[in-house]
Enzyme design. Structure first.
Site, PDB file in Angstrom:
ATOM      1  CD1 TRP A 146      35.201  42.809  37.200  1.00  0.00           C
ATOM      2  CD2 TRP A 146      37.112  44.125  37.186  1.00  0.00           C
ATOM      3  NE1 TRP A 146      36.294  42.439  38.539  1.00  0.00           N
ATOM      4  CE2 TRP A 146      37.117  43.392  38.371  1.00  0.00           C
ATOM      5  CE3 TRP A 146      38.077  44.720  36.740  1.00  0.00           C
ATOM      6  CZ2 TRP A 146      38.318  43.518  39.162  1.00  0.00           C
ATOM      7  CZ3 TRP A 146      39.020  45.214  37.652  1.00  0.00           C
ATOM      8  CH2 TRP A 146      39.236  44.192  38.722  1.00  0.00           C
ATOM      9  CG  ASN A 147      33.792  39.477  32.500  1.00  0.00           C
ATOM     10  OD1 ASN A 147      33.799  38.604  33.472  1.00  0.00           O
ATOM     11  ND2 ASN A 147      32.948  40.102  31.998  1.00  0.00           N
ATOM     12  CB  SER A 148      39.295  42.173  29.076  1.00  0.00           C
ATOM     13  OG  SER A 148      38.163  41.597  28.113  1.00  0.00           O
ATOM     14  CB  THR A 198      29.558  41.946  35.874  1.00  0.00           C
ATOM     15  OG1 THR A 198      28.721  43.165  35.670  1.00  0.00           O
ATOM     16  CG2 THR A 198      28.248  40.907  36.269  1.00  0.00           C
ATOM     17  CG  ASP A 218      23.864  42.131  36.569  1.00  0.00           C
ATOM     18  OD1 ASP A 218      24.287  43.206  36.956  1.00  0.00           O
ATOM     19  OD2 ASP A 218      24.433  41.711  35.406  1.00  0.00           O
ATOM     20  CD  GLN A 267      39.765  38.332  25.933  1.00  0.00           C
ATOM     21  OE1 GLN A 267      39.221  38.902  24.854  1.00  0.00           O
ATOM     22  NE2 GLN A 267      39.597  38.822  27.125  1.00  0.00           N
ATOM     23  CG  HIS A 281      26.342  42.235  32.621  1.00  0.00           C
ATOM     24  ND1 HIS A 281      26.119  43.135  33.814  1.00  0.00           N
ATOM     25  CD2 HIS A 281      27.150  43.219  31.785  1.00  0.00           C
ATOM     26  CE1 HIS A 281      26.463  44.383  33.589  1.00  0.00           C
ATOM     27  NE2 HIS A 281      27.216  44.310  32.367  1.00  0.00           N
TER      28      HIS A 281
HETATM   29  N1  UDP Z   1      35.952  37.578  24.566  1.00  0.00           N
HETATM   30  C1  UDP Z   1      36.009  36.632  23.893  1.00  0.00           C
HETATM   31  N2  UDP Z   1      36.584  36.597  22.807  1.00  0.00           N
HETATM   32  C2  UDP Z   1      36.940  37.559  22.163  1.00  0.00           C
HETATM   33  C3  UDP Z   1      36.613  38.945  22.704  1.00  0.00           C
HETATM   34  C4  UDP Z   1      36.014  38.832  24.195  1.00  0.00           C
HETATM   35  O1  UDP Z   1      35.670  35.478  24.474  1.00  0.00           O
HETATM   36  O2  UDP Z   1      37.293  37.638  20.905  1.00  0.00           O
HETATM   37  C5  UDP Z   1      35.198  37.502  26.112  1.00  0.00           C
HETATM   38  C6  UDP Z   1      36.301  37.895  27.065  1.00  0.00           C
HETATM   39  O3  UDP Z   1      37.078  36.668  27.333  1.00  0.00           O
HETATM   40  C7  UDP Z   1      35.510  38.397  28.302  1.00  0.00           C
HETATM   41  C8  UDP Z   1      34.241  38.810  27.527  1.00  0.00           C
HETATM   42  O4  UDP Z   1      34.068  38.354  26.179  1.00  0.00           O
HETATM   43  O5  UDP Z   1      35.213  37.385  29.159  1.00  0.00           O
HETATM   44  C9  UDP Z   1      34.223  40.519  27.590  1.00  0.00           C
HETATM   45  O6  UDP Z   1      33.922  40.991  28.699  1.00  0.00           O
HETATM   46  P1  UDP Z   1      34.439  42.346  29.197  1.00  0.00           P
HETATM   47  O7  UDP Z   1      33.925  42.700  30.745  1.00  0.00           O
HETATM   48  O8  UDP Z   1      36.092  42.252  29.180  1.00  0.00           O
HETATM   49  O9  UDP Z   1      33.850  43.541  28.404  1.00  0.00           O
HETATM   50  P2  UDP Z   1      32.613  43.888  27.790  1.00  0.00           P
HETATM   51  O10 UDP Z   1      32.289  42.823  26.614  1.00  0.00           O
HETATM   52  O11 UDP Z   1      31.519  43.610  28.783  1.00  0.00           O
HETATM   53  O12 UDP Z   1      32.712  45.307  27.297  1.00  0.00           O
END
Ligand code: UDP
Length: 484
Positions: A381-383, A148, A125, A363, A20
């Site tokens: 969703w970000n991944s 998000t 949010d 990532q 978020h």
């Molecule tokens: N991420 C990162 N490095 C890692 C694992 C995750 O930078 O080793 C970042 C990834 O790029 C994404 C966020 O963490 O932007 C994870 O968001 P996502 O919505 O995918 O999943 P959540 O953590 O909210 O379950």
């Protein structure tokens, strides 16, 4: 003589969790680039971690009129603030933080200086939209919701009253989980019980998580506008349904690429990285990746909040090692619940030969690396968006919330990978990894390349997300002129 019009000033308030905060900071940076003044409100806990692990204070100091403010989440210092404690975090924000926010607005603390204009609007949010709207209404400040999650998941939550009315939930336990849910428009032909957002799979309609997600989503039409981190070519049909309820929907994603493109256009540099990590990044994995052949590595990461049992850990580990493919695996210090009694020698050997394990990666950079050929993901969703932009096919192992639905769209609608939901077995992991990296690689590469192109087009000048962001900025500036 032309009348002086102060710049627009927006308060941005994310839910305190990595995915978020990350995407709302990108939104803040995009609005900052467009000359909007921003007050970004973090909880103390989140802000302390951002400051520890990133350069956000220096990075944002380049934007005139940008300020960070912090607020308490009302929880004790030793509270884990983890996913299983979601409702405690939510309740605390709704009771304690709400009062503090009201006080901040009442005492003009968010204005900060004589030169900072009054608030034009609040972008909150949508997960904490309810209480923030109450306060915004009290102070007559327009409110915009930012969600998000994917549009498809937003739409599923929005449709929950209809699903209940049709008697398709609550889940009684006797259903065939492969049976279709027929009451979510646009998803009738592929949405199964097991693909519903996890909170909708409750057997009790009064379950607090279900209640929170549905109630907060149902309030969205009352907001001035809704912002989604998606793009028209990806979720167009679903967006049409949402637009029948929410009159203004701005689709400005994928945000991370949108920001990158706009920063590059502004600075004429191609080195624009905006890290918003709440964890310490281990960059050594990039050196390891540099030494691996083209598209030979499967990247494994379950995001910032997923946890797995030690048995699941072993199944993934054996599956990866037995696949004989190279792998880069993010194992956060709190990913695995429980202690291992020892790790079998064959796993240590296989990992040394073909694997690399780190606690947190950069990532976006990893996914863009030429050595990456696949992504075993929890379908956050970000991944998902980051993988789409990088053109990397996915194996989805959703854990909670919207991930169940995202993974169905990835496999069944967008054809960008495989869905492994609900299964954690070394033989299946091995088989899926080899499908993705070998047998079915060509098939997936076609669809992932196409979607990556569409994603980049959407945030390029003239693209749908580019246009939508310009409209959002105009909308905000107009509000500021009207308020003047
Ligand atoms: N991420 C990162 N490095 C890692 C694992 C995750 O930078 O080793 C970042 C990834 O790029 C994404 C966020 O963490 O932007 C994870 O968001 P996502 O919505 O995918 O999943 P959540 O953590 O909210 O379950």
């Amino acid at each position: 003589m032309e009348q002086y019009c102060p710049p627009a000033h927006v308060l941005i308030f994310p839910f305190p969790a990595q995915g978020h905060v990350n995407s709302m900071l990108k939104l803040a940076e995009l609005l900052g680039l467009a000359g909007v003044h921003i007050t970004f409100l973090n909880t103390d806990f989140i802000h302390e971690r951002l400051v520890r692990y990133t350069d956000i204070e220096t990075r944002f100091s380049c934007y005139p009129g940008f300020q960070f403010k912090t607020i308490s989440d009302g929880l004790s210092a030793d509270h884990p603030r983890s996913l299983i404690k979601f409702i405690e975090v939510y309740d605390s924000l709704n009771s304690k933080t709400k009062l503090l926010l009201r006080e901040m607005l009442a005492s003009n603390q968010l204005i900060g200086s004589n030169t900072r204009p009054c608030l034009t609007c609040i972008i909150v949010d949508g997960l904490i939209g309810g209480f923030t709207s109450d306060i915004a209404n009290e102070f007559r400040i327009p409110i915009i919701y930012f969600r998000t999650i994917s549009a498809c998941c937003f739409w599923a939550y929005f449709s929950v009253p209809k699903i209940i009315e049709a008697g398709e939930i609550p889940v009684t336990g006797n259903e065939d989980m492969d049976c279709l849910i027929t009451t979510v428009p646009s998803m009738e032909s592929f949405l199964r019980y097991r693909d519903l957002p996890s909170f909708c799979q409750a057997n009790d309609l009064n379950h607090c998580n279900l209640h929170v997600f549905v109630t907060e989503t149902q309030q969205s039409p009352q907001a001035h506008a809704l912002i989604l981190n998606t793009f028209e070519d990806l979720e167009g049909p679903i967006l049409s349904h949402i637009r029948t309820h929410c009159s203004k929907v701005y689709t400005i994603g994928p945000l991370h690429t949108h920001l990158k493109f706009r920063l590059e256009a502004k600075t004429s540099s191609s080195q624009s990285q905006s890290s918003n990590n709440l964890f310490e990044v281990d960059k050594s994995c990039m050196t390891w990746l540099d030494a691996q052949p083209l598209k030979s590595v499967i990247y494994v990461s379950f995001g910032s909040i997923t946890t797995i049992t030690k048995d699941e850990h072993m199944e993934f580990w054996f599956g990866l090692v037995n696949s004989k493919q190279r792998f880069l695996w993010v194992i956060r210090s709190d990913l695995v619940v429980g202690e291992h009694n020892g790790v079998p020698e064959e796993l240590m050997k296989g990992t040394k030969e073909r694997g690399y394990i780190v606690s947190w990666t950069p990532q976006e950079e990893v996914l863009a690396h030429h050595a990456i050929g696949g992504f075993l993901t929890h379908s956050g969703w970000n991944s998902t968006l980051e993988s789409i932009v990088a053109g990397v096919p996915m194996i989805c192992w959703p854990f909670i919330g919207d991930q169940q639905l995202n993974s169905r769209f990835v496999s069944e609608v967008w054809k960008l990978g495989l869905d492994m939901k609900g299964v954690c077995d070394r033989f299946i992991v091995e088989k899926m990894v080899n499908y993705l990296m070998g047998e079915r690689r060509e098939e997936f590469m076609k669809s992932t390349n196409l979607m990556a192109r569409l994603a980049r087009k959407s945030v390029s000048e003239g693209g749908s997300s580019y246009y939508s962001l310009d409209c959002l900025v105009k909308d905000i500036k107009l509000m500021s002129m009207e308020a003047d």
